[in-house]
Design a protein around this motif. Structure first.
Motif, mmCIF file in Angstrom:
data_model
loop_
_atom_site.group_PDB
_atom_site.id
_atom_site.type_symbol
_atom_site.label_atom_id
_atom_site.label_comp_id
_atom_site.label_asym_id
_atom_site.label_seq_id
_atom_site.Cartn_x
_atom_site.Cartn_y
_atom_site.Cartn_z
ATOM 1 N N ARG A 5 0.845 -1.197 0.000
ATOM 2 C CA ARG A 5 0.000 0.000 0.000
ATOM 3 C C ARG A 5 0.884 1.253 0.000
ATOM 4 O O ARG A 5 0.586 2.239 -0.672
ATOM 5 N N TYR A 6 1.982 1.186 0.746
ATOM 6 C CA TYR A 6 2.922 2.308 0.853
ATOM 7 C C TYR A 6 3.423 2.728 -0.526
ATOM 8 O O TYR A 6 3.333 3.903 -0.913
ATOM 9 N N PHE A 7 3.928 1.776 -1.303
ATOM 10 C CA PHE A 7 4.483 2.113 -2.609
ATOM 11 C C PHE A 7 3.400 2.358 -3.665
ATOM 12 O O PHE A 7 3.607 3.143 -4.591
ATOM 13 N N GLN A 8 2.262 1.722 -3.495
ATOM 14 C CA GLN A 8 1.174 1.951 -4.445
ATOM 15 C C GLN A 8 0.736 3.415 -4.393
ATOM 16 O O GLN A 8 0.587 4.073 -5.427
ATOM 17 N N GLU A 9 0.553 3.935 -3.180
ATOM 18 C CA GLU A 9 0.128 5.329 -3.020
ATOM 19 C C GLU A 9 1.249 6.289 -3.421
ATOM 20 O O GLU A 9 1.015 7.283 -4.109
ATOM 21 N N LEU A 10 2.465 5.983 -2.964
ATOM 22 C CA LEU A 10 3.597 6.869 -3.262
ATOM 23 C C LEU A 10 3.923 6.915 -4.746
ATOM 24 O O LEU A 10 4.300 7.965 -5.266
ATOM 25 N N MET A 11 3.784 5.789 -5.423
ATOM 26 C CA MET A 11 4.126 5.745 -6.846
ATOM 27 C C MET A 11 3.239 6.702 -7.635
ATOM 28 O O MET A 11 3.712 7.417 -8.531
ATOM 29 N N LEU A 12 1.957 6.732 -7.311
ATOM 30 C CA LEU A 12 1.034 7.643 -7.990
ATOM 31 C C LEU A 12 1.409 9.091 -7.710
ATOM 32 O O LEU A 12 1.423 9.935 -8.611
ATOM 33 N N ALA A 13 1.711 9.389 -6.441
ATOM 34 C CA ALA A 13 2.083 10.747 -6.051
ATOM 35 C C ALA A 13 3.407 11.158 -6.704
ATOM 36 O O ALA A 13 3.560 12.296 -7.161
ATOM 37 N N TYR A 14 4.367 10.227 -6.748
ATOM 38 C CA TYR A 14 5.677 10.510 -7.341
ATOM 39 C C TYR A 14 5.543 10.777 -8.842
ATOM 40 O O TYR A 14 6.132 11.727 -9.376
ATOM 41 N N LYS A 15 4.734 9.974 -9.513
ATOM 42 C CA LYS A 15 4.514 10.155 -10.945
ATOM 43 C C LYS A 15 3.876 11.517 -11.203
ATOM 44 O O LYS A 15 4.266 12.240 -12.119
ATOM 45 N N ALA A 16 2.893 11.874 -10.376
ATOM 46 C CA ALA A 16 2.217 13.171 -10.531
ATOM 47 C C ALA A 16 3.208 14.317 -10.320
ATOM 48 O O ALA A 16 3.180 15.315 -11.042
ATOM 49 N N GLU A 17 4.089 14.158 -9.331
ATOM 50 C CA GLU A 17 5.089 15.185 -9.035
ATOM 51 C C GLU A 17 6.054 15.347 -10.219
ATOM 52 O O GLU A 17 6.360 16.472 -10.633
ATOM 53 N N LEU A 18 6.513 14.243 -10.780
ATOM 54 C CA LEU A 18 7.401 14.311 -11.947
ATOM 55 C C LEU A 18 6.693 14.939 -13.148
ATOM 56 O O LEU A 18 7.284 15.728 -13.882
ATOM 57 N N ASP A 19 5.413 14.585 -13.319
ATOM 58 C CA ASP A 19 4.640 15.161 -14.423
ATOM 59 C C ASP A 19 4.517 16.675 -14.269
ATOM 60 O O ASP A 19 4.600 17.417 -15.250
ATOM 61 N N ASP A 20 4.310 17.135 -13.016
ATOM 62 C CA ASP A 20 4.221 18.578 -12.755
ATOM 63 C C ASP A 20 5.528 19.289 -13.072
ATOM 64 O O ASP A 20 5.529 20.429 -13.540
ATOM 65 N N LEU A 21 6.633 18.616 -12.791
ATOM 66 C CA LEU A 21 7.950 19.219 -13.029
ATOM 67 C C LEU A 21 8.324 19.223 -14.510
ATOM 68 O O LEU A 21 9.171 19.998 -14.942
ATOM 69 N N ARG A 22 7.678 18.356 -15.273
ATOM 70 C CA ARG A 22 8.106 18.119 -16.656
ATOM 71 C C ARG A 22 7.874 19.309 -17.586
ATOM 72 O O ARG A 22 8.708 19.629 -18.422
#
Length: 197
Positions: A5-22
């Protein structure tokens, strides 16, 4: 791969963060500039390390060299309190030289050890996701191309019952020309037209 659950939630948040930075509001690629800013702000972001690791993790984007990817496949199924120490992963992952100073800053903090393992795992998952997505996309393209080729063969060689000639049309070489002409003449005669001699 099974995610905790930890990585499932974080992976979505991390991807969103990278997308925002892109990209910026105009769609321009500004990722390199924004990552540089994120790395410069790392010391100010440290208090968020335990509660929102996805906010700091992009600072380590492209900082990891994965020597043993299988370790990270296994890590993705673990909750935060079950993660190994950063030091124990020394044989599985290395840091790029430019990231060493940042890592020392992070590891000096209480939650630093867990964060470094988390950031490495997020980066691994992000990279492997793109690799897998590309592989799936490529496989789908190949399958689509094969279907298209199959359709082209069908049109070229005739339907499944072989009703067309080799080039996808009736060449008239099978002796049916005379029968067609007679049938056409009969039909015209039935419609009231004079038959040609």
């Amino acid at each position: 791969m099974k995610f905790s659950r930890y990585f499932q939630e974080l992976m979505l948040a991390y991807k969103a963060e990278l997308d925002d930075l892109r990209s910026d509001s105009e769609g321009k690629d500004v990722m390199r500039h924004r990552l540089k800013e994120k790395r410069e702000q790392l010391s100010f972001l440290l208090p968020m390390m335990a509660s929102n690791p996805e906010m700091l993790a992009p600072a380590f984007h492209d900082a990891f060299l994965f020597m043993n990817p299988l370790n990270f496949e296994a890590l993705a199924s673990k909750e935060a309190n079950k993660l190994p120490s950063w030091k124990s992963l020394s044989g599985a992952v290395k840091l790029e030289p430019w990231a060493e100073k940042m890592a020392q800053m992070v590891l000096a903090e209480e939650a630093g050890d867990t964060f470094m393992v988390t950031a490495a795992c997020l980066e691994y998952l992000s990279r492997s996701h793109h690799t897998r997505a590309s592989a799936v996309s490529s496989a789908e393209d190949d399958a689509e191309e094969q279907d298209h080729d199959g359709d082209a063969d069908l049109h070229e060689n005739g339907d499944l019952d072989g009703n067309y000639g080799r080039h996808g049309r009736d060449d008239g070489d099978d002796g049916d020309d005379v029968d067609l002409e007679e049938a056409g003449a009969d039909w015209l005669a039935e419609q009231g037209f004079d038959r040609k001699d």
